[in-house]
Design an enzyme around this catalytic site. Structure first.
Site, short mmCIF file in Angstrom:
data_model
loop_
_atom_site.label_atom_id
_atom_site.label_comp_id
_atom_site.label_asym_id
_atom_site.label_seq_id
_atom_site.Cartn_x
_atom_site.Cartn_y
_atom_site.Cartn_z
N VAL A 47 0.84 -1.20 0.00
CA VAL A 47 0.00 0.00 0.00
C VAL A 47 0.88 1.25 0.00
O VAL A 47 0.55 2.25 -0.63
CB VAL A 47 -0.96 0.00 1.21
CG1 VAL A 47 -1.75 1.31 1.28
CG2 VAL A 47 -1.91 -1.19 1.14
N CYS A 48 2.01 1.19 0.69
CA CYS A 48 2.88 2.36 0.87
C CYS A 48 3.27 3.03 -0.45
O CYS A 48 3.14 4.25 -0.56
CB CYS A 48 4.12 1.98 1.67
SG CYS A 48 3.75 1.33 3.31
N PRO A 49 3.72 2.29 -1.47
CA PRO A 49 4.11 3.00 -2.69
C PRO A 49 2.94 3.68 -3.39
O PRO A 49 3.11 4.73 -4.02
CB PRO A 49 4.74 1.92 -3.57
CG PRO A 49 4.34 0.62 -2.99
CD PRO A 49 4.03 0.86 -1.54
N LEU A 52 2.40 6.96 -1.37
CA LEU A 52 3.50 7.90 -1.60
C LEU A 52 3.43 8.48 -3.00
O LEU A 52 3.68 9.68 -3.20
CB LEU A 52 4.84 7.22 -1.33
CG LEU A 52 5.08 6.91 0.15
CD1 LEU A 52 6.17 5.85 0.31
CD2 LEU A 52 5.42 8.17 0.93
#
Length: 188
Positions: A47-49, A52
């Site tokens: 999920v992080c990329p 970001l």
């Protein structure tokens, strides 16, 4: 005391920033400016990329509002660089990625997952006086929306610039605000 209205605590972190490689960042670098501390659990994850990248697509808007963005995870600045070098999504981002391997920032903001060494998925907006004005924390599988973050920052900046005014739900820049008073009690 809750985190809203609390003061940014001292920190020192090394960041990876595209084009500048590594730089040291402290609370003094944030003083006098609006700042977003965008915590995410870990580099090289799922999920992080996407979050970001979404934040990166709004970075120009945030800069025009006088806001600096700091992505933060408990990874090192070396890991941040390796991730940027290997991921098209991360490699195009130009805001600093703070390494928090000592957990100073995650502890300062109260988002370190006990026993895991990872930060929660959390966003903090700090005003030019170093006061935390906005907080958003979501569960592991729920990504954040940078468009909503921009809206909330505009509202926080409006309220700061217009004492005695507040922004109602879903307020957008240019819309009516409210002036809390006894006259409004029970009429909304």
């Amino acid at each position: 005391m809750g985190i809203i209205g609390s003061q940014l605590k001292p920190f020192t972190a090394t960041a990876y920033k595209k084009g500048e490689k590594f730089l040291d960042v402290t609370e003094q670098d944030v003083a006098g400016k609006w700042a977003v501390f965008f915590f995410y659990p870990a580099d090289f994850t799922f999920v992080c990329p996407t979050e970001l990248e979404d934040l990166g697509e709004h970075y120009g808007q945030l800069q025009k509002l006088g806001v600096e963005v700091y992505a933060v995870s408990t990874d090192t600045h070396f890991s941040h660089k390796a991730w940027a070098d290997s991921s098209d999504r991360i490699g195009k981002l130009t805001f600093p990625f703070l390494g928090d391997q000592n957990h100073t920032l995650a502890n300062n903001f109260g988002v370190l997952r006990e026993g895991q060494g990872l930060a929660d998925r959390a966003t903090f907006v700090v005003d030019p006086d170093g006061v935390i004005q906005l907080v958003e924390i979501t569960s592991e599988g729920v990504g954040r929306n940078a468009n909503e973050l921009v809206r909330k920052i505009r509202a926080a900046q409006y309220v700061r610039a217009n004492p005695g005014q507040v922004c109602p739900a879903a307020w957008e820049e240019g819309e009516e605000t409210l002036a809390p008073s006894l006259d409004l009690v029970g009429k909304l």
